[in-house]
Design a protein around this motif. Structure first.
Motif, PDB file in Angstrom:
ATOM      1  N   VAL A 227       0.835  -1.195   0.000  1.00 14.84           N
ATOM      2  CA  VAL A 227       0.000   0.000   0.000  1.00 14.84           C
ATOM      3  C   VAL A 227       0.875   1.252   0.000  1.00 14.84           C
ATOM      4  CG1 VAL A 227      -1.722   1.297   1.316  1.00 14.84           C
ATOM      5  CG2 VAL A 227      -1.876  -1.201   1.163  1.00 14.84           C
ATOM      6  N   SER A 279     -10.396  -7.370  -7.765  1.00 14.90           N
ATOM      7  CA  SER A 279     -10.335  -6.186  -6.896  1.00 14.90           C
ATOM      8  C   SER A 279     -11.717  -5.584  -6.680  1.00 14.90           C
ATOM      9  CB  SER A 279      -9.392  -5.140  -7.495  1.00 14.90           C
ATOM     10  OG  SER A 279      -8.042  -5.506  -7.300  1.00 14.90           O
ATOM     11  N   ASP A 283     -11.366  -6.185  -2.868  1.00 17.20           N
ATOM     12  CA  ASP A 283     -10.574  -5.099  -2.317  1.00 17.20           C
ATOM     13  C   ASP A 283     -11.477  -4.156  -1.530  1.00 17.20           C
ATOM     14  OD1 ASP A 283      -7.749  -4.747  -2.370  1.00 17.20           O
ATOM     15  OD2 ASP A 283      -7.785  -4.806  -4.552  1.00 17.20           O
ATOM     16  N   LYS A 284     -10.906  -3.063  -1.019  1.00 23.26           N
ATOM     17  CA  LYS A 284     -11.702  -2.098  -0.266  1.00 23.26           C
ATOM     18  C   LYS A 284     -12.900  -1.645  -1.097  1.00 23.26           C
ATOM     19  CE  LYS A 284      -7.790  -0.243   2.348  1.00 23.26           C
ATOM     20  NZ  LYS A 284      -6.963   0.968   2.606  1.00 23.26           N
ATOM     21  N   ARG A 330      -4.163  -0.700  -7.233  1.00 23.98           N
ATOM     22  CA  ARG A 330      -4.221  -1.537  -6.035  1.00 23.98           C
ATOM     23  C   ARG A 330      -3.314  -0.976  -4.939  1.00 23.98           C
ATOM     24  NH1 ARG A 330      -3.301  -6.329  -4.693  1.00 23.98           N
ATOM     25  NH2 ARG A 330      -4.936  -5.945  -3.150  1.00 23.98           N
ATOM     26  N   ASN A 335      -6.278  -3.451  -0.478  1.00 23.14           N
ATOM     27  CA  ASN A 335      -6.117  -3.904   0.908  1.00 23.14           C
ATOM     28  C   ASN A 335      -4.802  -4.636   1.133  1.00 23.14           C
ATOM     29  OD1 ASN A 335      -6.456  -6.420  -0.256  1.00 23.14           O
ATOM     30  ND2 ASN A 335      -8.563  -6.687   0.464  1.00 23.14           N
TER      31      ASN A 335
END
Length: 443
Positions: A227, A279, A283-284, A330, A335
């Motif tokens: 991240v 994703s 993902d978030k 990403r 995440n």
């Protein structure tokens, strides 16, 4: 058979339509009598005129028009008029908002291949007006292949225009042949963006790496991207933060660029799109409506352009940039780690019901659908996307359906991702409110 609408030329029939009277104008101007191709050409005539100042809507409008046209054959017949009205609404709001650029001087060309050479040179030296004029000349000449040969490799690397120019080129290649030069004219805004900042590009990697098995190894790399924190919103900030963190060099290097085997490049492109769809599901959830759509539409466009620009070097560049964009998005919004497969609980619902229940329910129905149910899944998703007024939704839905066709083994994944996003919009913008909100997001 309906008679063509007269006496207005098709190219002008949408002109001057008040944005708050789109539905009434659609009826009074008898636009239902136009074929889908004629309606597209009329909308493209308006949206192909670049604006002096870009907004998100103005940037996406040319892509939106093409994505809507590509979705129309899949839309259920009872909803097709509403899907067509959405195309008209995009053109109406685009024409009414913002000052357009002055018409470029016409450039006389003997051969379209000569214009393509000059276009590339104009873009590289930052001559915006000449680049625009040459693009328009190629559009008039129907020189799609020349346009692709001229600038597509430049569009893969650029950060201008939110890195969307190559999406527009890809959509042009996928238009029905009867769309004519109306589609090519939609490249003008992207060409102008390229020429305005010819040096604003992805950085070249300097680290040498090898991938023995691109599909497996690249999937592992893209699922576990560290991240980072961009300094601001937008594609440029995300890419720059990713590059400053050294991720493209450290995780990927030249592994895809140095091995220009077309089979391996195809595998890498397919893998990048699979991770992008994953994703959306795992993902978030916060950036699903926008950033996770870009996570797929950017690599999908790179992948599909290889079909029209054969050659090992271009395939390698397409694979590398596709993986880089997935990595950047990403890194900025993911995440950290994705599991190899989506974790969806099986639900017993019809997709139409699931779409208004929750995104995960909709994704589950699409994921677990039987093979014989997939045509119905595609029609439902295409219809619900096409009748709503968001460019990201229609672009993403069409990209998912196209990926499913190109990668049928993973059709459940791409259908689930499209259903997830579509559900967000079905809940936020119920069908009975669509007509009342035709201007929402268009400004």
């Amino acid at each position: 058979m309906m008679n063509p609408v007269e006496p207005e030329p098709i190219a002008e029939i949408l002109s001057g339509m008040p944005p708050d009277q789109v539905v009434e104008s659609y009826r009074s101007r008898k636009l239902e009598a136009l074929s889908e191709t004629e309606l597209f050409r009329a909308a493209a005539h308006i949206v192909s005129q670049p604006k002096l100042e870009l907004s998100s809507f103005r940037l996406h409008a040319p892509l939106e028009i093409m994505a809507r046209y590509n979705l129309l054959p899949l839309v259920s017949p009872p909803d097709r008029d509403l899907a067509r009205i959405q195309m008209v609404a995009t053109a109406s709001h685009y024409q009414a908002g913002g000052e357009g650029v002055s018409p470029p001087e016409r450039v006389r060309i003997g051969r379209s291949s000569d214009a393509a050479v000059h276009l590339r040179r104009a873009v590289q030296v930052g001559d915006v007006e000449r680049a625009d004029a040459l693009c328009l000349s190629l559009a008039d000449a129907g020189g799609l292949q020349e346009l692709l040969d001229s600038i597509t490799d430049l569009t893969l690397r650029t950060l201008t225009g939110a890195a969307h120019t190559h999406i527009g080129l890809m959509l042009m290649t996928r238009m029905s042949s009867d769309a004519g030069h109306a589609a090519l004219g939609l490249a003008r805004a992207g060409v102008r963006s390229l020429a305005q900042a010819p040096g604003l590009n992805l950085k070249r990697v300097t680290t040498h790496r090898t991938l023995k098995d691109p599909e497996t190894e690249l999937a592992s790399i893209l699922r576990a991207v560290p991240v980072v924190s961009p300094r601001g919103p937008g594609m440029v900030a995300m890419m720059q933060a990713t590059e400053e963190a050294g991720l493209p060099d450290g995780l990927l290097g030249d592994a895809l660029l140095s091995n220009a085997d077309e089979v391996r490049c195809e595998s890498a492109l397919r893998t990048a799109c699979r991770i992008a769809a994953l994703s959306m599901l795992e993902d978030k959830p916060e950036p699903a409506k926008y950033y996770w759509t870009h996570c797929l539409t950017l690599p999908h466009a790179s992948w599909m352009l290889t079909r029209f620009l054969p050659g090992r070097s271009f395939a390698a560049e397409a694979a590398h940039t596709a993986a880089t964009w997935v990595m950047a998005i990403r890194a900025s919004h993911g995440n950290g780690n994705l599991k190899p497969m989506p974790e969806l609980e099986h639900v017993e619902m019809d997709l139409t019901e699931a779409l208004v229940h929750s995104p995960r329910a909709a994704a589950s129905v699409a994921w677990f659908a039987r093979q014989d149910e997939r045509p119905r899944i595609e029609q439902t998703i295409a219809t619900e996307a096409a009748i709503r007024n968001d460019a990201h939704l229609v672009k993403y839905t069409w990209a998912c359906l196209d990926c499913a066709a190109q990668d049928p083994a993973q059709a459940p994944l791409f259908h689930a991702a499209a259903a997830y996003l579509c559900s967000i919009w079905c809940i936020e913008q119920p069908k009975d409110g669509v007509v009342r909100n035709l201007g929402e997001g268009r400004g």
